[in-house]
Scaffold this motif. Structure first.
Motif, mmCIF file in Angstrom:
data_model
loop_
_atom_site.group_PDB
_atom_site.id
_atom_site.type_symbol
_atom_site.label_atom_id
_atom_site.label_comp_id
_atom_site.label_asym_id
_atom_site.label_seq_id
_atom_site.Cartn_x
_atom_site.Cartn_y
_atom_site.Cartn_z
ATOM 1 N N GLY A 43 4.479 -6.376 11.747
ATOM 2 C CA GLY A 43 5.287 -5.402 11.029
ATOM 3 C C GLY A 43 6.410 -4.825 11.870
ATOM 4 N N THR A 44 6.142 -4.626 13.158
ATOM 5 C CA THR A 44 7.177 -4.081 14.052
ATOM 6 C C THR A 44 8.376 -5.019 14.123
ATOM 7 N N VAL A 45 8.121 -6.303 14.304
ATOM 8 C CA VAL A 45 9.215 -7.260 14.427
ATOM 9 C C VAL A 45 9.970 -7.403 13.106
ATOM 10 N N ILE A 46 9.245 -7.464 12.003
ATOM 11 C CA ILE A 46 9.909 -7.570 10.705
ATOM 12 C C ILE A 46 10.785 -6.345 10.454
ATOM 13 N N GLY A 47 10.267 -5.174 10.833
ATOM 14 C CA GLY A 47 11.033 -3.942 10.641
ATOM 15 C C GLY A 47 12.282 -3.880 11.499
ATOM 16 N N GLU A 48 12.234 -4.500 12.683
ATOM 17 C CA GLU A 48 13.379 -4.480 13.597
ATOM 18 C C GLU A 48 14.359 -5.617 13.339
ATOM 19 N N SER A 49 13.936 -6.610 12.566
ATOM 20 C CA SER A 49 14.754 -7.805 12.368
ATOM 21 C C SER A 49 15.997 -7.516 11.528
ATOM 22 N N GLU A 50 17.040 -8.287 11.806
ATOM 23 C CA GLU A 50 18.244 -8.203 10.982
ATOM 24 C C GLU A 50 18.056 -8.908 9.645
ATOM 25 N N VAL A 51 17.009 -9.718 9.532
ATOM 26 C CA VAL A 51 16.711 -10.383 8.260
ATOM 27 C C VAL A 51 16.108 -9.350 7.315
ATOM 28 N N PRO A 52 16.673 -9.161 6.125
ATOM 29 C CA PRO A 52 16.142 -8.162 5.189
ATOM 30 C C PRO A 52 14.690 -8.457 4.815
ATOM 31 N N ARG A 53 13.912 -7.404 4.651
ATOM 32 C CA ARG A 53 12.490 -7.559 4.309
ATOM 33 C C ARG A 53 12.302 -8.452 3.089
ATOM 34 N N GLU A 54 13.163 -8.292 2.082
ATOM 35 C CA GLU A 54 12.967 -9.044 0.843
ATOM 36 C C GLU A 54 13.196 -10.548 1.012
ATOM 37 N N GLU A 55 13.762 -10.961 2.151
ATOM 38 C CA GLU A 55 13.969 -12.387 2.399
ATOM 39 C C GLU A 55 12.832 -13.011 3.214
ATOM 40 N N ILE A 56 11.866 -12.182 3.626
ATOM 41 C CA ILE A 56 10.744 -12.671 4.436
ATOM 42 C C ILE A 56 9.478 -12.680 3.589
ATOM 43 N N PHE A 57 8.866 -13.845 3.481
ATOM 44 C CA PHE A 57 7.627 -13.995 2.711
ATOM 45 C C PHE A 57 6.457 -13.713 3.646
ATOM 46 N N VAL A 58 5.771 -12.609 3.402
ATOM 47 C CA VAL A 58 4.679 -12.167 4.276
ATOM 48 C C VAL A 58 3.341 -12.379 3.576
ATOM 49 N N THR A 59 2.454 -13.097 4.254
ATOM 50 C CA THR A 59 1.094 -13.328 3.757
ATOM 51 C C THR A 59 0.103 -12.603 4.653
ATOM 52 N N THR A 60 -0.856 -11.905 4.047
ATOM 53 C CA THR A 60 -1.998 -11.416 4.807
ATOM 54 C C THR A 60 -3.261 -11.669 4.009
ATOM 55 N N LYS A 61 -4.409 -11.380 4.626
ATOM 56 C CA LYS A 61 -5.685 -11.784 4.045
ATOM 57 C C LYS A 61 -6.732 -10.695 4.244
ATOM 58 N N VAL A 62 -7.667 -10.642 3.302
ATOM 59 C CA VAL A 62 -8.794 -9.708 3.360
ATOM 60 C C VAL A 62 -10.012 -10.452 3.894
ATOM 61 N N TRP A 63 -10.641 -9.924 4.945
ATOM 62 C CA TRP A 63 -11.789 -10.577 5.577
ATOM 63 C C TRP A 63 -13.028 -10.447 4.693
ATOM 64 N N HIS A 64 -14.000 -11.338 4.928
ATOM 65 C CA HIS A 64 -15.129 -11.421 4.007
ATOM 66 C C HIS A 64 -16.069 -10.215 4.064
ATOM 67 N N ASP A 65 -15.934 -9.359 5.084
ATOM 68 C CA ASP A 65 -16.777 -8.158 5.119
ATOM 69 C C ASP A 65 -16.122 -6.973 4.400
ATOM 70 N N ARG A 66 -14.970 -7.224 3.762
ATOM 71 C CA ARG A 66 -14.250 -6.154 3.047
ATOM 72 C C ARG A 66 -14.077 -6.504 1.563
ATOM 73 N N LEU A 67 -14.998 -7.254 1.002
ATOM 74 C CA LEU A 67 -14.805 -7.749 -0.362
ATOM 75 C C LEU A 67 -15.346 -6.825 -1.451
ATOM 76 N N GLU A 68 -16.194 -5.867 -1.115
ATOM 77 C CA GLU A 68 -16.551 -4.863 -2.126
ATOM 78 C C GLU A 68 -15.252 -4.221 -2.619
ATOM 79 N N PRO A 69 -15.087 -4.025 -3.930
ATOM 80 C CA PRO A 69 -13.786 -3.605 -4.464
ATOM 81 C C PRO A 69 -13.135 -2.422 -3.755
ATOM 82 N N ALA A 70 -13.894 -1.360 -3.485
ATOM 83 C CA ALA A 70 -13.291 -0.198 -2.818
ATOM 84 C C ALA A 70 -12.862 -0.544 -1.404
#
Length: 269
Positions: free
Chosen positions: A49-76
């Motif tokens: 996030g730090t690098v994306i925030g500092e980049s001259e490339v606009p956020r909307e042009e960067i496709f960011v993927t993240t993932k939820v680990w299997h110990d965090r799958l209960e809905p809340a």
């Protein structure tokens, strides 16, 4: 869905942290990468996030993927995990949110965590949603729960020594993009004589041959590298086209050699 939705190749960030990670993402964005793949479990979202925030490339042009680990799958817990990821990434949304692994032994019902994933998307915190390390049967269950055209991708291990053909073809037939991780088989492709011979014929590297082969299958890939010249070469592989004979030679390298196989993995196809 079209692979044009997911910029190809993307930049994988597994095992990259700190100043090394920041330098790699900076170089990648400068070279033209527009797809960054991270995960809560990688413990590097803050630096991403730090690098994306500092980049001259606009956020909307960067496709960011993240993932939820299997110990965090209960809905809340899943929703809290997403909030944590967004805070670390310094963004209001991710472009793609994945379930990193299916719940081991179905400890959390798939309907529960996929419904929560969909609710995160409906709240605007994820533009697209998808899964990772799902088997054919699990993909079909997921689509029964959420309906067709809801999941963008299934991210699975794909490289010449584990071509995962049944899963790749099934997902594509059901309208999912396949994202292949570990495309270079943690460097093993660089030592393969077949791949080296094809590379020599084109005056490229074995890694570029593999990325061209992966692209020929309609698979998006997320190689990782710490060297700027390798990042540039990974992008340049988009210009490489292999012959039918070369593609067939790579097909023959399949030996079902799975690298990512933790004890909580599903029963693979």
């Amino acid at each position: 869905m079209s692979t044009s939705t997911l910029p190809n190749p993307g930049l994988g960030t597994f095992r990259l942290k700190g100043e090394t990670l920041k330098r790699v993402i900076h170089d990648a964005l400068e070279l033209g990468f527009r797809h960054i793949d991270t995960a809560q479990m990688y413990d590097n979202e803050l630096d991403v996030g730090t690098v994306i925030g500092e980049s001259e490339v606009p956020r909307e042009e960067i496709f960011v993927t993240t993932k939820v680990w299997h110990d965090r799958l209960e809905p809340a817990s899943l929703k809290a995990s997403v909030e944590e990821s967004l805070n670390k990434l310094g963004t209001d949304y991710v472009d793609l949110l994945l379930i990193h692994w299916p719940s081991p032994n179905d400890a959390v019902a798939m309907a529960d965590y996929l419904t929560a994933l969909r609710e995160v998307q409906q709240a605007g915190q994820a533009r697209h949603i998808g899964v990772s390390n799902f088997t054919i049967a699990q993909v079909d269950r997921a689509l029964e729960i959420l309906g067709p055209d809801t999941l963008l991708t299934n991210q699975v291990e794909v490289h010449p020594f584990l071509q995962n053909r049944a899963v790749v073809e099934h997902c594509q037939a059901r309208g999912l993009i396949v994202t292949g991780y570990m495309p270079l088989a943690v460097g093993k492709v660089l030592e393969d004589e077949t791949l080296k011979a094809i590379a020599e014929a084109h005056d490229v590297t074995p890694a570029q041959v593999v990325l061209a082969w992966t692209r020929s299958r309609g698979v998006v890939t997320i190689p990782s590298s710490t060297r700027r010249e390798h990042l540039a070469a990974n992008l340049a592989a988009n210009e490489l086209t292999l012959s039918d004979d070369e593609l067939e030679a790579i097909t023959r390298l399949d030996r079902d050699e799975r690298i990512a196989d933790p004890d909580f993995a599903p029963d693979w196809d």
